[in-house]
Structure formats: C-alpha cells, structure tokens
Write a protein that holds these residues in place. Structure first.
Motif, mmCIF file in Angstrom:
data_model
loop_
_atom_site.group_PDB
_atom_site.id
_atom_site.type_symbol
_atom_site.label_atom_id
_atom_site.label_comp_id
_atom_site.label_asym_id
_atom_site.label_seq_id
_atom_site.Cartn_x
_atom_site.Cartn_y
_atom_site.Cartn_z
ATOM 1 N N VAL A 1 36.264 41.964 31.620
ATOM 2 C CA VAL A 1 35.004 41.485 32.166
ATOM 3 C C VAL A 1 34.765 40.080 31.634
ATOM 4 O O VAL A 1 34.741 39.865 30.422
ATOM 5 C CB VAL A 1 33.834 42.413 31.761
ATOM 6 N N TYR B 1 38.216 39.967 37.803
ATOM 7 C CA TYR B 1 37.290 41.092 37.651
ATOM 8 C C TYR B 1 36.436 41.282 38.914
ATOM 9 O O TYR B 1 36.357 42.382 39.451
ATOM 10 C CB TYR B 1 36.386 40.876 36.435
ATOM 11 N N VAL C 1 42.544 43.729 33.251
ATOM 12 C CA VAL C 1 41.378 42.996 33.714
ATOM 13 C C VAL C 1 40.276 43.105 32.674
ATOM 14 O O VAL C 1 39.925 44.188 32.228
ATOM 15 C CB VAL C 1 40.885 43.546 35.069
ATOM 16 N N ARG D 1 38.281 42.585 41.956
ATOM 17 C CA ARG D 1 38.516 44.041 41.931
ATOM 18 C C ARG D 1 37.276 44.782 42.437
ATOM 19 O O ARG D 1 37.391 45.835 43.057
ATOM 20 C CB ARG D 1 38.858 44.517 40.524
ATOM 21 N N THR E 1 39.234 51.005 36.572
ATOM 22 C CA THR E 1 39.524 50.253 35.352
ATOM 23 C C THR E 1 41.001 49.896 35.344
ATOM 24 O O THR E 1 41.852 50.649 35.784
ATOM 25 C CB THR E 1 39.187 51.082 34.102
#
Length: 170
Positions: free
Chosen positions: A110, A154, A108, A157, A104
């Motif tokens: 979602v 997102y 960032v 990552r 997390t």
C-alpha cells in the motif's frame, strides 16, 4: 375534465362528509379516483385516516371526577395519522453493503500518498482520487505508475479485477 368552482365545492363537501375518493369520483363523474386524490392534496384538505361511525365522531361530555378518586388511567395511545399513500409504505431495514473483495499479493505494498492536486499530476503519477472533490482536503495518490497505467500497482489491483472475481462477488 376541468375543475370548476362548483365541482371543487362539491368535492370539499363530500370529502368533509367522509366519502372515499372512489365514491367522490363516482358522484362527480368524468374524473378518476386518482384525480380526486390529487385535487384533495392540492387543496390541502385535512387528512382523515379511517372513517369512524357518526356516533363515535360526536364528543361525549366527560363525567366530573370525584376529588378523592383513584389516579386516572393512562391516556390512550395516539393513533398515527396517514397522509397520502404513506399508509401502504413499507419500511425496510437497510441491508449492509457488500464488502469489496480485495486480493492480497505479497509483491504489492500500500503506497504512501504524495497528496497531489490535479494540476500536479503527470503521465507517470497515480491518479487515484482520495476524499470528496468538494472538500479542501481532496487529493490524488500521486505515487509512481508504470507501463502507462493511470494508477500505481496497488490502485491498479483495486481498479482492474479479473472477470472471474467480479462474477464471484455477485
């Protein structure tokens, strides 16, 4: 080695007599145990399970039950038949799949998917697939991607994890 009609008939006879595949192979000569098993399967000969003594295979007449007798005992449990090499098959409980480790980051978020189709994608849209490609509902994320990346921040990552995290997950 060829399977002649005479050898096939001898195989059928020996199999019906209850001989093992190894014993049949030894009597036929020039053929392996596995070849005998393969031929038995191709001929679809009945599976036999464990060989029982000849006395136990003969049916004994059942005595007539008296009319005012006690209730009969429950019937014996059926013995499962094995076919082929399933007698040695080991069944394992499936192990739960390892859960992916997602990091997390406060910066960032979602993204809300724009639900783009393949023909609607461009160099600046996220190409993260969502769903099954064979379904009508299949789509791509479609949010803005930066720095020439095929994914938004997102999904990048998720797709690109540092080597140290991948080694730790193993």
């Amino acid at each position: 080695m060829n399977w002649t009609d005479e050898r096939v008939e001898l195989l059928r006879k020996l199999w019906a007599e209850g001989l093992s595949a190894s014993q049949i192979a030894a009597q036929l000569g020039g053929v392996s145990r596995n070849a005998v098993i393969g031929k038995v399967h191709r001929l679809k000969l009945s599976s036999r399970g464990r060989a029982a003594p000849a006395q136990a295979r003969q049916k004994k007449p059942k005595p007539a039950a008296p009319k005012a007798a006690k209730p009969a005992a429950p019937p014996p449990r059926p013995v499962p038949q094995t076919v082929g090499a399933t007698a040695l098959k080991v069944e394992f409980e499936p192990e739960p799949a390892p859960r992916p480790v997602t990091r997390t980051d406060d910066g960032v978020v979602v993204p809300i998917s724009r639900r783009l189709k393949l023909v609607e994608l461009s160099d600046r849209t996220c190409k993260w697939p969502n769903g099954d490609p064979l379904n009508e509902d299949f789509h791509f994320c479609g949010t803005a991607s930066k720095d020439g990346s095929p994914y938004c921040a997102y999904h990048a990552r998720l797709a690109y994890q540092p080597v140290s995290d991948r080694r730790r997950a193993r």
